[in-house]
Every structure is written in structure tokens, then in C-alpha cells.
Motif scaffolding. Structure first.
Motif, short mmCIF file in Angstrom:
data_model
loop_
_atom_site.label_atom_id
_atom_site.label_comp_id
_atom_site.label_asym_id
_atom_site.label_seq_id
_atom_site.Cartn_x
_atom_site.Cartn_y
_atom_site.Cartn_z
N HIS A 56 0.88 -1.19 0.00
CA HIS A 56 0.00 0.00 0.00
C HIS A 56 0.90 1.22 0.00
N VAL A 57 0.96 1.87 -1.13
CA VAL A 57 1.83 3.06 -1.21
C VAL A 57 1.00 4.26 -1.65
N ASP A 58 0.84 5.22 -0.76
CA ASP A 58 0.09 6.44 -1.08
C ASP A 58 1.08 7.58 -1.37
N LEU A 59 0.57 8.57 -2.10
CA LEU A 59 1.40 9.75 -2.38
C LEU A 59 0.76 10.98 -1.76
N LEU A 60 1.60 11.89 -1.33
CA LEU A 60 1.10 13.15 -0.77
C LEU A 60 1.96 14.29 -1.32
N GLN A 61 1.29 15.30 -1.84
CA GLN A 61 2.04 16.47 -2.35
C GLN A 61 2.44 17.33 -1.15
N LEU A 62 3.73 17.47 -0.95
CA LEU A 62 4.22 18.27 0.18
C LEU A 62 5.56 18.91 -0.16
N ASP A 63 5.57 20.24 -0.14
CA ASP A 63 6.83 20.97 -0.25
C ASP A 63 7.13 21.48 1.15
N VAL A 64 8.05 20.83 1.85
CA VAL A 64 8.30 21.23 3.25
C VAL A 64 8.89 22.64 3.37
N SER A 66 7.59 25.22 2.01
CA SER A 66 6.53 26.21 1.81
C SER A 66 5.46 26.07 2.91
N VAL A 67 5.20 27.16 3.62
CA VAL A 67 4.24 27.14 4.73
C VAL A 67 2.87 26.69 4.24
N GLN A 68 2.42 27.29 3.11
CA GLN A 68 1.08 26.96 2.60
C GLN A 68 0.98 25.49 2.23
N SER A 69 2.04 24.97 1.60
CA SER A 69 2.02 23.56 1.20
C SER A 69 1.97 22.64 2.43
N VAL A 70 2.71 22.98 3.48
CA VAL A 70 2.71 22.14 4.69
C VAL A 70 1.30 22.14 5.30
N LEU A 71 0.68 23.31 5.37
CA LEU A 71 -0.66 23.39 5.99
C LEU A 71 -1.69 22.61 5.16
N GLN A 75 -3.73 19.06 6.27
CA GLN A 75 -5.19 18.90 6.17
C GLN A 75 -5.53 17.59 5.48
N GLU A 76 -4.81 17.34 4.39
CA GLU A 76 -5.03 16.13 3.59
C GLU A 76 -4.72 14.88 4.43
N VAL A 77 -3.63 14.92 5.18
CA VAL A 77 -3.25 13.77 6.02
C VAL A 77 -4.35 13.50 7.05
N LYS A 78 -4.85 14.59 7.67
CA LYS A 78 -5.89 14.43 8.71
C LYS A 78 -7.17 13.83 8.10
N ALA A 79 -7.44 14.17 6.84
CA ALA A 79 -8.63 13.62 6.20
C ALA A 79 -8.44 12.14 5.85
N ARG A 80 -7.18 11.77 5.53
CA ARG A 80 -6.94 10.39 5.06
C ARG A 80 -6.71 9.38 6.18
N HIS A 146 9.20 21.05 8.70
CA HIS A 146 8.96 19.81 9.45
C HIS A 146 8.36 20.11 10.82
N PHE A 147 8.83 21.20 11.45
CA PHE A 147 8.29 21.60 12.75
C PHE A 147 6.78 21.90 12.62
N LEU A 148 6.46 22.65 11.57
CA LEU A 148 5.05 23.03 11.33
C LEU A 148 4.20 21.79 11.07
N LEU A 149 4.76 20.84 10.34
CA LEU A 149 4.05 19.59 10.04
C LEU A 149 3.76 18.83 11.34
N ILE A 150 4.75 18.78 12.22
CA ILE A 150 4.56 18.10 13.51
C ILE A 150 3.47 18.81 14.30
N ARG A 151 3.52 20.14 14.33
CA ARG A 151 2.53 20.92 15.08
C ARG A 151 1.12 20.65 14.57
N GLU A 152 0.99 20.55 13.25
CA GLU A 152 -0.33 20.34 12.65
C GLU A 152 -0.85 18.93 12.92
N LEU A 153 0.08 17.96 12.92
CA LEU A 153 -0.35 16.55 13.00
C LEU A 153 -0.26 15.97 14.40
#
Ligand SMILES: NC(=O)C1=CN([C@@H]2O[C@H](COP(=O)(O)OP(=O)(O)OC[C@H]3O[C@@H](n4cnc5c(N)ncnc54)[C@H](OP(=O)(O)O)[C@@H]3O)[C@@H](O)[C@H]2O)C=CC1
Ligand SMILES: CC(C)CCC[C@@H](C)[C@H]1CC[C@H]2C3=C(CC[C@]12C)[C@@]1(C)CCC(=O)C[C@@H]1CC3
Length: 342
Positions: A56-64, A66-71, A75-80, A146-153
């Protein structure tokens, strides 16, 4: 139960090798490849499915970087997913590296020669620049995104693993200039900051069941190292590299070997790990891989200060982003009104 593993910078080098190793370890795994370029992500996914056809290999668009891309990605990760068992913070850049040949040849005949080959201390600099969020690009990519990603997730997370480096050095980092606007060792500074942040996260979050570790993959032949010297040169000097491996076990050389500590941590109970240790992927002269913890040169107090400064910066970038979004909405309304009137 199916475990979910998210890996940033998973489409090449050490990240991709880690994906291979994890799928070999656990075929039931759900892997999420978080990449900035979806074409490269698709290619990586195809390569993984060639060797692990039922994976099972999923893809996620993420430019770490870019603040907007991380946010948006968060959101996408939380939905999935309703949990992420392992988050590997692996994406990293070293833009415009410059090798100081003078210092390198001097180092060759000094007492520090083994250290120089293991850490690149004193022989490597970079040229950094501001990104579109107004942040230093290396800091934004290797640390802050990466810090922002951790904070969000955070509510979904339990294990974090940072790909740090032997090039992380205390003297390259300054708390007054955490983005490294002034110096020319932005890579070293960002990696030292990730070591500090990992310790701070352990101090703040272990009691809530979140554990963070740092690894060093050693010197690995990847796109990052091909940016320092061209790949044909590395191929040419490969016999010399194998020779050097007899004196320093940090020349892991292949992405598979470099991913050793990342894989090893996947198998460990987090409570048994040392939050002050960096886990090194090492390869012996005979080619045997192993993982070894080494103490990091970090103050607990300083790591807490960095954590607070990152929280402050987070507030600032969020405020800036919502102001920009409000401005955009205003001009859309204004434009809408104007077009209505005409
Ligand atoms: N190679 C080495 O000797 C060492 C490497 N490391 C660290 O290992 C990690 C992996 O690097 P390595 O495998 O060597 O090099 P690679 O260049 O092969 O891999 C880096 C990965 O990070 C991705 N990446 C870079 N910037 C971003 C971004 N803004 N958003 C999302 N993904 C991004 C790259 O994507 P893309 O393909 O799109 O560029 C790529 O997938 C890095 O953190 C590096 O600092 C540490 C010590 C030694
Ligand atoms: C004859 C050759 C072995 C000469 C190679 C010299 C240098 C290019 C390398 C010696 C130590 C290396 C090193 C890195 C890059 C290449 C060297 C400077 C890294 C900085 C790559 C990225 C990291 O995170 C750590 C590595 C430490 C060692």
C-alpha cells in the motif's frame, strides 16, 4: 493492525531506500510518500511496487519549504488517516555547496583527518537565500517546515525520526540567528537545530506519548552528494572511498546502508531510546551495517529556548498568511464588485 508510515523526501536517496527496507520488513504497512514533485513521487511509487507488488503506497504532495504547502498537506493527512505510527522527517537540501580544497588538502595531513572525512568540518560551505515566505530556504526546508508539520499533526503522531547529519555542529548554530541569515554553514546550522528540536520535543511531549529520535546516515551517494561533486567523480574515486571506509565506518556510501539507523529505529521500543543520542548508520570495512548511538553536544535549556522561538515564528508566519489570505479575499470581492458595476 496496519501501521501508517509517512516519509518526507521519499522519492530518492535515503528516503526511497528506507521505503524499500520498511516494505521488506512489514508487507502490511501503509506507506505515504510525501514529496514536492508528483512525477518523481509516481516514479518512486512504481519502483516500490515493482519489488513489492501488493504494497500500500500512497502519495502526498508536500513541499516542506513552503508554509502553505505544509498546511494544505497536513489537512489532507488528517482527512486520510486517523493516526501516523512513524513520521520520518527526512527531506533535506544543501544548496550551492562549496568545497574548500585548500582546507581539504591541509586537513589531509593533519591529526583531524578522520574527523574531517566523517563530518566535513571546516571544508564545506553553502550559499542560502530567502524563499517566498521570507524564510531562509535551508532552515525552512530542513527544519521549520517539518516543525510546522509536527505541530499540525500532533494528535495523530507517536514516533518522529529526523534524518540529521554528522555535519550538525554547535558552533555553526546561533540562537540569535536561528535561520542562519549571516553565516555560510546553513546546512550544518539546520541539522544542529533539528538535533536540538528533537531533544526539546522529547522533553515536552514524552509524557503525552510522543517520542522523537535523530539519526545520521553517514556519507551516502545521493542527489545531495552529487551536488557537491559530480557523480562521475564519485564513481572514479569509489575504490578510494572503500579504502577510507577501513578508517572511518561513516562512509556508508549506498542509500540502503545509510537507511540502516532509520530502519533500526522502526524496530525499537521508544522508551528504550536515549533522547540525547544520535543514532548513526555505520558500515564496517567488510561492508557490515550496524547502528550505534553517540551522545549529542546539546544543552537542554538551549533546546527549550529554540522550541519557544520556533513557536513564536510559527505564530508570526500564520498571522502573515492569514493577512495575505484576507487581502486576497478583499481584492477578489473588490474585483467582483467592479466587474458587477461595469
Ligand atoms: N547523502 C548524505 O551523505 C547525507 C544526507 N543526509 C540527509 O539525508 C536526507 C535525505 O537526503 P539524501 O537522500 O542524501 O538526498 P536526496 O537529494 O536524494 O533526497 C532528498 C529528498 O528530499 C526531498 N526534498 C528536498 N526539498 C524538499 C522540499 N522542499 N519538500 C519536499 N521534499 C524535499 C527531495 O525531493 P526532490 O527529489 O524533489 O528534490 C528528495 O526526495 C537529507 O535530510 C540530508 O540532509 C544527512 C547526512 C548525509
Ligand atoms: C577522496 C574523496 C574521499 C574526497 C571527498 C572529500 C569531500 C567531498 C567529502 C569528505 C567528507 C564528506 C562529507 C559530506 C560531503 C562530502 C565530503 C565533504 C557530507 C557533508 C554530506 C552531507 C552530510 O550531511 C554529511 C557529510 C559528512 C562528510
Amino acid at each position: 493492525m496496519e501501521r501508517v508510515v509517512l516519509i518526507t523526501g521519499a522519492n530518492s536517496g535515503i528516503g526511497l531506500a528506507l521505503c524499500e527496507r520498511l516494505l521488506t520488513e512489514d508487507s502490511q504497512l501503509r506507506l505515504c510518500l510525501a514529496c514536492r514533485n508528483m512525477q518523481r513521487a509516481e516514479a518512486a511509487r512504481s519502483a516500490l511496487l515493482t519489488s513489492h507488488s501488493n504494497a500500500h503506497v500512497d502519495l502526498l504532495q508536500l513541499d516542506v519549504g513552503s508554509v502553505q504547502s505544509v498546511l494544505s498537506a497536513a489537512q489532507e493527512v488528517k482527512a486520510r488517516y486517523n493516526r501516523i505510527d512513524f513520521l520520518y522527517l527526512n527531506a533535506g537540501i544543501m544548496p550551492n555547496p562549496q568545497l574548500d580544497l585548500n582546507a581539504f588538502f591541509k586537513g589531509l595531513f593533519s591529526r583531524n583527518v578522520v574527523r574531517m572525512f566523517a563530518t566535513a568540518e571546516g571544508i564545506l560551505t553553502q550559499q542560502d537565500r530567502l524563499n517566498s515566505d521570507g524564510l531562509q530556504e535551508v532552515f525552512a526546508t530542513n527544519l521549520f517546515g517539518h516543525f510546522l508539520l509536527i505541530r499540525e499533526l500532533e494528535p495523530l503522531l507517536s514516533r518522529l525520526v529526523w534524518t540529521s547529519s554528522s555535519n550538525a555542529r554547535r558552533s555553526a548554530f546561533s540562537m540569535e540567528d536561528m535561520q542562519h541569515r549571516e553565516g555560510r554553514e546553513s546546512y550544518s546550522s539546520s541539522k544542529y537545530a533539528s538535533d536540538m528540536l528533537s531533544l526539546a520535543l522529547n522533553r515536552q511531549k514524552n509524557s503525552q506519548g510522543l517520542f522523537s529520535s535523530v539519526i545520521c546516515p553517514g556519507l551516502v551517494m545521493t542527489n545531495l552528494t552529487y551536488g557537491i561533486l559530480p557523480s562521475f567523480f564519485w564513481t572514479l574515486i569509489m575504490p578510494v572511498m572503500w579504502l577510507i571506509r577501513i578508517f572511518t565506518n561513516t562512509f556508508t556510501l549506498t542509500p540502503h546502508n545509510g537507511a540502516e539507523a532509520l530502519h533500526w529505529l522502526f524496530l525499537q521500543n521508544p522508551e528504550s531510546l536515549d533522547p540525547r543520542a544520535k543514532y548513526h548508520s555505520l558500515t564496517s570495512g567488510l561492508g557490515t551495517n550496524y547502528t550505534q548511538p553517540r551522545q549529542m553536544d546539546i544543552d537542554e535549556g538551549a533546546s527549550d529556548v529554540l522550541y519557544s522561538k520556533l513557536l513564536e515564528l510559527e505564530k508570526e508566519v500564520r498571522r502573515k498568511l492569514s493577512e495575505e489570505n484576507a487581502d486576497e479575499e478583499m481584492s477578489a470581492v473588490k474585483y467582483g464588485l467592479l466587474t458587477l458595476q461595469t
